[in-house]
Design a protein around this motif. Structure first.
Motif, PDB file in Angstrom:
ATOM      1  N   ALA A   1      26.978  13.149  -9.329  1.00  0.00           N
ATOM      2  CA  ALA A   1      27.091  13.627 -10.718  1.00  0.00           C
ATOM      3  C   ALA A   1      28.291  13.029 -11.444  1.00  0.00           C
ATOM      4  CB  ALA A   1      27.142  15.145 -10.749  1.00  0.00           C
ATOM      5  N   SER A   2      29.404  12.890 -10.753  1.00  0.00           N
ATOM      6  CA  SER A   2      30.600  12.359 -11.411  1.00  0.00           C
ATOM      7  C   SER A   2      30.476  10.878 -11.759  1.00  0.00           C
ATOM      8  CB  SER A   2      31.822  12.573 -10.520  1.00  0.00           C
ATOM      9  OG  SER A   2      31.706  11.809  -9.332  1.00  0.00           O
TER      10      SER A   2
ATOM     11  N   ARG B   1      27.482  10.108 -19.327  1.00  0.00           N
ATOM     12  CA  ARG B   1      27.389  11.393 -20.019  1.00  0.00           C
ATOM     13  C   ARG B   1      26.851  11.142 -21.418  1.00  0.00           C
ATOM     14  NH1 ARG B   1      27.713  14.288 -15.890  1.00  0.00           N
ATOM     15  NH2 ARG B   1      29.653  14.444 -14.790  1.00  0.00           N
ATOM     16  N   GLY B   2      25.942  12.013 -21.824  1.00  0.00           N
ATOM     17  CA  GLY B   2      25.349  11.909 -23.148  1.00  0.00           C
ATOM     18  C   GLY B   2      25.408  13.248 -23.848  1.00  0.00           C
ATOM     19  N   GLN B   3      24.682  13.362 -24.914  1.00  0.00           N
ATOM     20  CA  GLN B   3      24.672  14.577 -25.722  1.00  0.00           C
ATOM     21  C   GLN B   3      24.242  15.798 -24.913  1.00  0.00           C
ATOM     22  OE1 GLN B   3      22.213  14.185 -29.174  1.00  0.00           O
ATOM     23  NE2 GLN B   3      22.681  16.214 -29.960  1.00  0.00           N
ATOM     24  N   TRP B   4      23.357  15.608 -23.931  1.00  0.00           N
ATOM     25  CA  TRP B   4      22.863  16.733 -23.127  1.00  0.00           C
ATOM     26  C   TRP B   4      23.410  16.714 -21.712  1.00  0.00           C
ATOM     27  CZ3 TRP B   4      19.535  14.143 -26.550  1.00  0.00           C
ATOM     28  CH2 TRP B   4      19.190  14.888 -27.668  1.00  0.00           C
ATOM     29  N   GLY B   5      24.539  16.057 -21.526  1.00  0.00           N
ATOM     30  CA  GLY B   5      25.175  16.064 -20.211  1.00  0.00           C
ATOM     31  C   GLY B   5      24.897  14.803 -19.411  1.00  0.00           C
ATOM     32  N   ALA B   6      25.002  14.937 -18.091  1.00  0.00           N
ATOM     33  CA  ALA B   6      24.841  13.793 -17.195  1.00  0.00           C
ATOM     34  C   ALA B   6      23.430  13.232 -17.292  1.00  0.00           C
ATOM     35  CB  ALA B   6      25.150  14.219 -15.771  1.00  0.00           C
ATOM     36  N   ARG B   7      23.321  11.922 -17.215  1.00  0.00           N
ATOM     37  CA  ARG B   7      22.019  11.271 -17.283  1.00  0.00           C
ATOM     38  C   ARG B   7      22.102   9.916 -16.590  1.00  0.00           C
ATOM     39  NH1 ARG B   7      22.165   7.655 -21.776  1.00  0.00           N
ATOM     40  NH2 ARG B   7      24.096   7.894 -22.894  1.00  0.00           N
ATOM     41  N   HIS B   8      21.006   9.226 -16.533  1.00  0.00           N
ATOM     42  CA  HIS B   8      20.918   7.884 -15.966  1.00  0.00           C
ATOM     43  C   HIS B   8      21.424   7.816 -14.527  1.00  0.00           C
ATOM     44  CE1 HIS B   8      19.527   6.387 -19.729  1.00  0.00           C
ATOM     45  NE2 HIS B   8      20.640   6.675 -20.345  1.00  0.00           N
ATOM     46  N   PHE B   9      20.542   8.169 -13.612  1.00  0.00           N
ATOM     47  CA  PHE B   9      20.872   8.068 -12.190  1.00  0.00           C
ATOM     48  C   PHE B   9      20.922   6.623 -11.752  1.00  0.00           C
ATOM     49  CE2 PHE B   9      19.419  12.366 -12.499  1.00  0.00           C
ATOM     50  CZ  PHE B   9      20.361  13.004 -11.745  1.00  0.00           C
TER      51      PHE B   9
ATOM     52  N   PRO C   1       0.802  -1.219   0.000  1.00  0.00           N
ATOM     53  CA  PRO C   1       0.000   0.000   0.000  1.00  0.00           C
ATOM     54  C   PRO C   1       0.841   1.279   0.000  1.00  0.00           C
ATOM     55  CG  PRO C   1      -0.072  -1.049   2.143  1.00  0.00           C
ATOM     56  CD  PRO C   1       0.667  -1.979   1.229  1.00  0.00           C
ATOM     57  N   LEU C   2       2.101   1.180   0.449  1.00  0.00           N
ATOM     58  CA  LEU C   2       3.013   2.328   0.453  1.00  0.00           C
ATOM     59  C   LEU C   2       4.275   1.943  -0.300  1.00  0.00           C
ATOM     60  CD1 LEU C   2       2.784   3.338   4.220  1.00  0.00           C
ATOM     61  CD2 LEU C   2       1.733   4.527   2.299  1.00  0.00           C
ATOM     62  N   ARG C   3       4.580   2.727  -1.344  1.00  0.00           N
ATOM     63  CA  ARG C   3       5.802   2.476  -2.124  1.00  0.00           C
ATOM     64  C   ARG C   3       6.436   3.797  -2.496  1.00  0.00           C
ATOM     65  NH1 ARG C   3       3.261  -1.169  -6.702  1.00  0.00           N
ATOM     66  NH2 ARG C   3       1.432  -0.033  -6.051  1.00  0.00           N
ATOM     67  N   ILE C   4       7.719   3.738  -2.741  1.00  0.00           N
ATOM     68  CA  ILE C   4       8.414   4.895  -3.296  1.00  0.00           C
ATOM     69  C   ILE C   4       8.815   4.523  -4.717  1.00  0.00           C
ATOM     70  CG2 ILE C   4      10.681   4.215  -2.366  1.00  0.00           C
ATOM     71  CD1 ILE C   4      11.104   7.363  -2.044  1.00  0.00           C
ATOM     72  N   LEU C   5       8.639   5.465  -5.637  1.00  0.00           N
ATOM     73  CA  LEU C   5       9.042   5.274  -7.030  1.00  0.00           C
ATOM     74  C   LEU C   5      10.191   6.216  -7.321  1.00  0.00           C
ATOM     75  CD1 LEU C   5       5.623   5.251  -8.921  1.00  0.00           C
ATOM     76  CD2 LEU C   5       6.750   3.411  -7.676  1.00  0.00           C
ATOM     77  N   TYR C   6      11.100   5.762  -8.165  1.00  0.00           N
ATOM     78  CA  TYR C   6      12.283   6.532  -8.485  1.00  0.00           C
ATOM     79  C   TYR C   6      12.634   6.288  -9.949  1.00  0.00           C
ATOM     80  CZ  TYR C   6      17.304   7.517  -8.492  1.00  0.00           C
ATOM     81  OH  TYR C   6      18.552   7.971  -8.797  1.00  0.00           O
ATOM     82  N   ALA C   7      12.660   7.368 -10.743  1.00  0.00           N
ATOM     83  CA  ALA C   7      12.958   7.249 -12.171  1.00  0.00           C
ATOM     84  C   ALA C   7      14.409   6.820 -12.377  1.00  0.00           C
ATOM     85  CB  ALA C   7      12.697   8.574 -12.876  1.00  0.00           C
ATOM     86  N   ALA C   8      14.624   5.872 -13.261  1.00  0.00           N
ATOM     87  CA  ALA C   8      15.952   5.332 -13.494  1.00  0.00           C
ATOM     88  C   ALA C   8      16.843   6.260 -14.323  1.00  0.00           C
ATOM     89  CB  ALA C   8      15.852   3.982 -14.197  1.00  0.00           C
ATOM     90  N   SER C   9      16.239   7.106 -15.134  1.00  0.00           N
ATOM     91  CA  SER C   9      17.054   7.941 -16.012  1.00  0.00           C
ATOM     92  C   SER C   9      16.571   9.379 -15.976  1.00  0.00           C
ATOM     93  CB  SER C   9      17.020   7.399 -17.436  1.00  0.00           C
ATOM     94  OG  SER C   9      15.721   7.469 -17.949  1.00  0.00           O
ATOM     95  N   GLY C  10      17.310  10.211 -16.654  1.00  0.00           N
ATOM     96  CA  GLY C  10      16.977  11.625 -16.714  1.00  0.00           C
ATOM     97  C   GLY C  10      18.181  12.456 -16.311  1.00  0.00           C
ATOM     98  N   THR C  11      18.044  13.761 -16.408  1.00  0.00           N
ATOM     99  CA  THR C  11      19.136  14.634 -16.001  1.00  0.00           C
ATOM    100  C   THR C  11      18.999  15.072 -14.553  1.00  0.00           C
ATOM    101  OG1 THR C  11      17.950  16.550 -16.870  1.00  0.00           O
ATOM    102  CG2 THR C  11      19.547  15.501 -18.337  1.00  0.00           C
TER     103      THR C  11
END
Length: 180
Positions: free
Chosen positions: A92-93, A97-105, A36-46
């Motif tokens: 961050a380090s 790194r992609g075309q628009w900088g750091a990504r994929h947390f 009933p309680l969960r945390i969601l976290y996006a795998a990618s993005g800047t």
């Protein structure tokens, strides 16, 4: 469903059935029974994006990490940490790194020394309260129905910054992670 299965069989690119593909690596089946309680976290993005879900009917998409937790305070604590600029800056380090900088947390956020939530710890309670306040502010942001998810996230971040809660969370997270 029969039509979808027939189309999959006709146009699919693997020997898996449609149901097997949907449940690849048990990513669907592992969600049941849903907590009933969960945390969601996006795998990618800047920028990281995490939130608390209070709906045991929600099914989580494959590019999103999720975990159950035992109290809303614990969920708000973790969401505040994962969404903070302090946490993002520390990993961050480690990001690709992609075309628009750091990504994929992805899992790099979990290289941080995040202590388990302890309701006896004042700093943990302060972070949980700040996370709850951020959630209330975010829920009041008026978003057009057709807005792109990146613009929606930006509007929410701006509202949190305008309210001063982002800065407060960043300070608390810096205190939490800086001592470890």
């Amino acid at each position: 469903m029969a039509q979808a299965q027939a189309l999959w069989k006709e146009h699919g690119v693997s020997d898996m059935t449609l149901g097997e593909r949907w449940n690849y690596h048990d990513e669907l089946g592992a969600q049941f029974p849903a907590a009933p309680l969960r945390i969601l976290y996006a795998a990618s993005g800047t920028l990281p994006c995490a939130l608390v879900v209070r709906d045991d009917r929600a099914i989580i998409e494959h590019a999103i990490y999720w975990s159950k937790f035992t109290s809303v305070g614990e969920g708000n604590y973790l969401a505040a940490i994962l969404n903070s600029e302090s946490s993002r800056a520390k990993v961050a380090s480690l990001q690709a790194r992609g075309q628009w900088g750091a990504r994929h947390f992805d899992k790099v956020m979990f290289t941080l020394p995040i202590p388990r939530f302890d309701a006896k710890e004042q700093l943990h309670r302060d972070l949980a309260a700040a996370g709850a306040e951020a959630e209330k502010i975010a829920s009041k942001v008026d978003l057009p129905e057709d807005i792109h998810f990146q613009a929606a996230r930006r509007h929410v971040r701006e509202a949190l910054a305008d309210a001063g809660i982002s800065k407060r969370i960043d300070g608390l997270v810096a205190q939490l992670l800086g001592s470890r």
